[in-house]
Design an enzyme around this catalytic site. Structure first.
Site, PDB file in Angstrom:
ATOM      1  N   GLU A 271       0.813  -1.216   0.000  1.00 58.15           N
ATOM      2  CA  GLU A 271       0.000   0.000   0.000  1.00 58.15           C
ATOM      3  C   GLU A 271       0.846   1.266   0.000  1.00 58.15           C
ATOM      4  OE1 GLU A 271      -3.768   1.824   2.510  1.00 58.15           O
ATOM      5  OE2 GLU A 271      -3.599  -0.310   2.139  1.00 58.15           O
TER       6      GLU A 271
ATOM      7  N   ASP B  86      -2.869  -2.996   3.065  1.00 61.52           N
ATOM      8  CA  ASP B  86      -3.327  -3.149   4.447  1.00 61.52           C
ATOM      9  C   ASP B  86      -4.448  -4.167   4.534  1.00 61.52           C
ATOM     10  OD1 ASP B  86      -1.497  -1.272   5.172  1.00 61.52           O
ATOM     11  OD2 ASP B  86      -2.932   0.353   5.471  1.00 61.52           O
TER      12      ASP B  86
ATOM     13  N   TYR C  27       0.052  -2.845  13.493  1.00 59.84           N
ATOM     14  CA  TYR C  27      -0.856  -2.065  12.639  1.00 59.84           C
ATOM     15  C   TYR C  27      -1.737  -1.136  13.473  1.00 59.84           C
ATOM     16  CZ  TYR C  27      -4.208  -1.178   8.867  1.00 59.84           C
ATOM     17  OH  TYR C  27      -5.008  -0.588   7.928  1.00 59.84           O
TER      18      TYR C  27
END
Length: 738
Positions: free
Chosen positions: A8, A104, A308
């Protein structure tokens, strides 16, 4: 044949490339023996502009609404078109046999990659990398367990359905409001209900009638005893009653009636998800939700020391438990080294208080990775956020705090008094708070304050008592207070309300309320910060008295003008209910889209037929240098500015910026106003000082703020104000002059 990996962002792409041995550099990609790694820059493809469908939508007119293209198309985002071409070229290489989606792991991440692939028109086998951190170990494990991309087809359809629904409803409602009232107005299914929640809170505050209440304390045996009424409460609204208690008990004799001792435990708070982290960072350090997210992204992508960040879970999965010791080792830095050393002496186990697979959706809670770092390598904000993550992580691994609570009850002249005291037996996770206080890592938080307040009339070093003991009561004092209205929202409390907006729903439909709770409320953990920023930047909300968020006249009028359905969280609840069913294969995307199109027609009709008007009440006498119309003065999140009232013009000029420079008289933050050599600091208390004089004074004191520092801060504030929401709908909205 090689596999093409699409990440990403560049930083994540480079990490994956390094682990996969892709060292040969290319323009926007890295290549190795078995893999080619390339990356997006967030979204490279978005839903097409209304103008691209034909001349009928190039000019904003009510007659051409609603905009309902037969099929919503996608287009390459111009500013990142070069990288799109790079990714497309790699996909069409003859030696590329498969594509691995490594964006993601979530609904929006799925959309990023799939739209690139769809726009390019490539048809090759696809795999999915699904990981929650970008450490070397996590990447290796992820590639060892790649999944078939077909497993995520329904998630992709749900993502497309969400983006298209926001395009249809948001752009049509915004365009209709704007042309109807010839003003820079906008609304949407998330931002408008958020405004409505702020409005409801302000109505509650305005309608609130304070009541005076009274309590009573009296001294006996060198400590103060608190009065308790017949119903068990410690306060009363009756001044006469409390005066009577004072008259009959002062200089009277009391008898110890009961002594209770309880062994109590206090457990560590849950691990952080993004929203709870943003709340604490705002409350403790004054960081905005956007700042906290930016710090977290850098800690995740650049330093790789946290997992994350855009997660809505506060639990870990069972497979993470074996990695806990390595993560603790990585935290052995600065003030937490002794705690880590203690934890590592015994086996570290996961328990149900923070490990539960069923309570983890796409990503587990935010915790440190196995990769350590010297705290000195981090800038101030990054360090503060990292320390919050570390402290919460270590807290859940420590045992509960155990303490003995003693409550002594005394009777005097028929009235009851009590005193409580605590003795800590085992500090447990409270050791973390002790370290934080000793090193001033952050201010005392609400949880700590609530812990002590819950103990009632807390007395340390309480003397020993025996039942039947007689005590002379002297020096009574009446304690007076007033009931307080609900507090104005801050970014921290507004984030909490967006996450759990159930009490702001008019509907009593329990299924809808449950869905809204399960799906995380208004917006997502990834977009709430951007929504709040958008409301500030479009001047619908402003800050007063430091952190308080207030509606502006514009925000209040938008709520009156917007269609009723868009002002309630119920719309999001219904959408999320259907999107969840689409992702699970229980509903069809086509049916949802048909419903959205019907709804779009209805809201445009409502706006067009409305007899309500919009009024600028912040007009100045100054004319726009570009179009000649009168300018509006607005309060920006970080200061004040002039903006043109004409939506076609878009002229803006900054009048002042709030800085971190403190007033030497009242010590509040000062504003920087003026231009060039005439720039000066001003304070609400009346203090004024030229920037040049301020710099000279700071220099003489060995200080702190240079002209370069001030300019750097100003540029940073400007950049933050310009940052768009990182999703396709927001990119489309960004092109509207708001």
């Amino acid at each position: 044949m090689k596999s093409l990996v699409i990440a990403e962002k560049p930083s994540v792409g480079r990490d994956i490339a390094r682990v996969l041995g892709c060292r040969q550099g290319g323009n926007g990609f890295l290549e190795g023996k078995d893999y080619v790694v390339t990356w997006a820059l967030g979204h490279l493809v978005e839903l097409s502009d209304p103008e691209s469908y034909g001349d009928q939508w190039k000019v904003w007119k009510m007659e051409t609404l609603p905009m309902l293209p037969e099929k919503l198309e996608i287009q390459v985002i111009k500013k990142t078109g070069k990288q799109y071409q790079t990714v497309k070229t790699q996909m069409y290489r003859k030696d590329i046999g498969a594509i691995i989606i490594a964006t993601d792991a979530g609904r929006e991440g799925e959309l990023v990659a799939r739209w690139i692939i769809k726009k390019a028109g490539v048809r090759k086998p696809m795999k999915r990398l699904w990981i929650s951190s970008v450490t070397d170990q996590a990447i290796r494990q992820g590639f060892a367990h790649l999944k078939d991309a077909k497993e995520y087809q329904k998630l992709y359809e749900a993502a497309v359905a969400r983006a298209e629904a926001d395009w249809l409803v948001g752009l049509n409602a915004t365009r209709a409001l704007t042309v109807k009232h010839n003003a820079q107005l906008s609304c949407g299914r998330v931002q408008t209900p958020t405004l409505a929640m702020i409005a409801k809170r302000e109505e509650q505050i305005k309608a609130f009638q304070p009541k005076t209440y009274y309590g009573f304390k009296i001294k006996g045996n060198h400590i103060f005893w608190s009065w308790r009424g017949k119903g068990g409460g410690t306060t009363t609204y009756s001044q006469e009653e409390i005066k009577r208690v004072q008259q009959i008990t002062e200089n009277a004799e009391g008898v110890v009636e009961e002594i209770k001792r309880k062994q109590q435990k206090s457990y560590a708070p849950q691990l952080y998800d993004l929203t709870s982290l943003q709340q604490d960072a705002n409350r403790m350090f004054g960081f905005s939700a956007k700042q906290t997210l930016n710090y977290m992204q850098r800690l995740y992508e650049h330093y790789k020391v946290v997992t994350y960040p855009r997660t809505d879970s506060r639990y870990l999965t069972q497979d993470i438990v074996d990695t806990l010791p390595e993560r603790v080792k990585a935290c052995r830095t600065g003030n937490y080294a002794p705690i880590c050393g203690k934890l590592l002496k015994t086996p570290i186990k996961g328990n149900p208080s923070f490990v539960n697979d069923k309570k983890v959706s796409d990503h587990h809670a935010i915790i440190p990775t196995e990769q350590g770092i010297h705290l000195s390598d981090l800038e101030y904000g990054e360090r503060k956020i990292y320390e919050l993550v570390i402290s919460r992580f270590l807290s859940v691994l420590l045992p509960p705090c155990e303490y003995e609570q003693t409550e002594v009850t005394l009777l005097g002249e028929g009235e009851t008094f009590f005193v409580r005291g605590n003795v800590i037996r085992k500090a447990g996770w409270k050791e973390i708070q002790k370290i934080q206080k000793e090193n001033e890592i952050f201010q005392e938080g609400e949880e700590e304050a609530e812990f002590y307040e819950s103990q009632g009339n807390l007395t340390e070093n309480m003397p020993e008592f025996v039942k039947g003991q007689k005590i002379l009561l002297t020096h009574g004092k009446i304690v007076e207070g007033k009931t307080k209205p609900p507090a104005h929202f801050t970014e921290a409390t507004l984030l909490a309300a967006m996450e759990n907006p159930i009490k702001y729903m008019d509907s009593t439909d329990q299924a809808l309320r449950k869905t809204l709770g399960e799906t995380g409320g208004l917006g997502t953990v990834a977009t709430r910060a951007d929504i709040i920023e958008k409301l500030f930047n479009s001047f619908m909300i402003e800050k007063r008295q430091g952190k308080e968020i207030h509606l502006t006249s514009k925000g209040r009028q938008v709520l009156e003008l917007a269609p009723q359905g868009l002002t309630s969280p119920e719309l999001t609840a219904r959408w999320e209910q259907k999107l969840s069913d689409i992702a699970k294969g229980k509903a069809r995307k086509q049916d949802f889209e048909a419903e959205i199109r019907t709804y779009t027609v209805d809201i445009v009709k409502d706006i067009a037929a409305s007899a309500k008007t919009y009024r600028h009440d912040n007009l100045t006498g100054k004319k726009c240098p570009e179009c000649g119309k009168l300018l509006l003065e607005v309060n920006h999140k970080n200061g004040r500015m002039l903006v043109c009232q004409d939506r076609e013009c878009g002229y803006r000029k900054t009048l002042s910026k709030t800085t971190n420079a403190r007033c030497p008289q009242c010590h509040k933050k000062m504003e920087l106003v003026g231009e060039g050599e005439n720039r000066r600091f001003v304070c609400p208390c009346g203090y004024r000082e030229k920037l040049s004089a301020f710099e000279k004074r700071k220099k003489e004191r060995g200080g702190g703020v240079s002209k370069k520092d001030v300019n750097k801060y100003m540029n940073k504030m400007k950049q933050e104000a310009k940052e768009p929401v990182n999703n396709a709908f927001a990119d489309a909205l960004a092109k509207i002059k708001l």
